[in-house]
Design an enzyme around this catalytic site. Structure first.
Site, PDB file in Angstrom:
ATOM      1  N   LYS A   4     -11.495  70.814 114.267  1.00 25.69           N
ATOM      2  CA  LYS A   4     -10.265  71.468 114.711  1.00 25.69           C
ATOM      3  C   LYS A   4      -9.125  71.179 113.732  1.00 25.69           C
ATOM      4  CE  LYS A   4      -7.164  68.167 116.112  1.00 25.69           C
ATOM      5  NZ  LYS A   4      -7.547  67.185 115.121  1.00 25.69           N
ATOM      6  N   SER A  19     -10.140  62.231 108.931  1.00 23.00           N
ATOM      7  CA  SER A  19      -9.157  62.997 108.159  1.00 23.00           C
ATOM      8  C   SER A  19      -8.308  63.905 109.044  1.00 23.00           C
ATOM      9  CB  SER A  19      -9.870  63.843 107.098  1.00 23.00           C
ATOM     10  OG  SER A  19     -10.787  64.718 107.716  1.00 23.00           O
ATOM     11  N   ASP A  37      -8.783  67.601 121.276  1.00 20.09           N
ATOM     12  CA  ASP A  37      -9.810  67.788 120.242  1.00 20.09           C
ATOM     13  C   ASP A  37     -11.137  68.229 120.840  1.00 20.09           C
ATOM     14  OD1 ASP A  37      -7.806  66.852 118.614  1.00 20.09           O
ATOM     15  OD2 ASP A  37      -9.024  65.336 117.617  1.00 20.09           O
TER      16      ASP A  37
END
Length: 387
Positions: A10, A142, A204
């Site tokens: 996402k 990340s 998420d």
């Protein structure tokens, strides 16, 4: 029988940080996936094992089924249709199993993911011997939702093996999971996320489960669907960041400058709402599509300026912004900032030559570049050979 599942990562299109202070944010799935393959093995009673292979890292963990039963039989599983939180007592028992694997010090951050796997596996499938293989297109840590995609893919594959997902096994290719099953899958994935992150927002795993896009504000999530094709260049600066410290920094700045920061948050709220409206409005021809892309570019640039006002940019992010601006492309950080990833909108009519030049220049700075479609399907399942 072999079951495969995949779940997307996402991005936050707008509203990161400001959402903590009551603003609207918009998140979207990306067509970069985490894949989980489960081969449930016939029981031999003597040498039954549960094996977890992390192919991208060339790591494997394995437990005798008897050892897992000995440790966890008191938990009373499996209970696939009843998503359940891992209690403190259960966590201690599972952690003991994880510690037996002697995970290398450099990879110790994987321990929470392995713990989530053991909880989900034994809760949904019980104590069946199996080989589980994980591969991923998502860089870890990340800000692209790699842990949520892992928990969603785990849950999808496990529920399919437990016959809790109603799909036709004879069909070929990737199959979309039904709406009611997605709700069950999402709840299990959230339980996995809680083991990994403690107190996740649930955003998420929801984006990874359902796909498309989500607009959220003050805990209320609304699923939305894009009416236009969107493609992004995602630049991973490879600079690690401390999300808690960055969130705290924004809060401290808000205490020092309440009026100014509230104006920033209100502006972000307006940007997110307008962005959601632009994305959902149909574009009947190339001219109107280009006009919509230009609006999105302006909204991304404004959002990035406001994120800089919040103090969450970073030298690496600014390098990406300067590089893409040379080619008249709009970019913004996504997620916590302070490093992590940067989004660059790739307009439909942009030439491939320019994209190649941008990527070459960014990679020469040591960054990783990924191109992803935005707002596609969520969790999918495949039986037998993958496609």
């Amino acid at each position: 029988m072999e079951v495969k599942a995949r779940a997307p990562g996402k991005i936050i299109l707008s509203g990161e940080h400001a959402v903590v202070h009551g603003s609207t944010a918009v998140a979207a799935s990306i067509d970069l996936y985490t894949y989980v393959s489960i081969q449930v093995l016939p029981s031999t009673e003597n040498d039954d094992r549960l094996t977890l292979q992390l192919k991208d890292m060339a790591l494997a963990f394995s437990w005798p089924i008897g050892r897992i039963k000995e440790s966890l039989s008191s938990l009373g599983g499996p209970f696939p249709s009843t998503p359940t939180s891992c209690s403190t007592a259960s966590m201690k028992l599972i952690l003991a199993l994880v510690e037996e694997q002697n995970i290398p010090e450099a990879k110790i951050s994987l321990a929470s993911g392995v713990t989530a796997f053991l909880w989900l596996y034994t809760s949904i499938l019980g104590f069946k011997p199996a080989t589980v293989v994980i591969t991923s297109e998502l860089p870890l840590g990340s800000g692209l939702g790699s842990s949520a995609a892992l928990c969603v893919a785990f849950s999808a594959a496990l529920l399919a093996c437990s016959d809790s997902v109603n799909v036709d096994m004879k069909q070929q290719g990737w199959l979309i999971v039904g709406e009611s099953e997605l709700e069950l899958l999402n709840k299990w994935a959230f339980e996995g996320e809680k083991i990994i992150h403690g107190k996740p927002s649930g955003i998420d795993n929801t984006v990874s489960t359902y796909g498309n896009m989500i607009k959220f504000r003050s805990g209320n999530l609304t699923r939305i669907k894009s009416s236009m094709p969107l493609k992004m260049l995602i630049t991973n600066t490879k600079v690690g960041r401390n999300t808690k410290a960055l969130v705290a920094g924004v809060s401290e700045r808000t205490l020092r400058h309440p009026d100014a920061m509230n104006s920033v948050f209100n502006a972000v709220d307006s940007i997110s709402k307008e962005l959601a409206n632009v994305i959902q409005t149909p574009a009947p021809d190339d001219l109107s599509l280009t006009a919509k892309e230009e609006k999105l570019e302006e909204l991304m640039e404004m959002n990035q300026g406001l994120l800089q006002c919040m103090g969450v940019s970073h030298a690496s992010i600014e390098t990406v912004l300067r590089t893409t601006l040379k080619y008249k492309l709009a970019s913004k950080l996504t997620g916590a900032g302070g490093g992590g990833c940067v989004l660059t909108l790739l307009p439909t009519l942009l030439s491939g030559t320019i994209v190649d030049k941008v990527i070459a220049e960014l990679e020469s700075c040591g960054f990783q570049c990924l191109i992803a479609g935005i707002g596609g399907n969520g969790a999918e399942i495949c039986f037998g050979a993958s496609t």
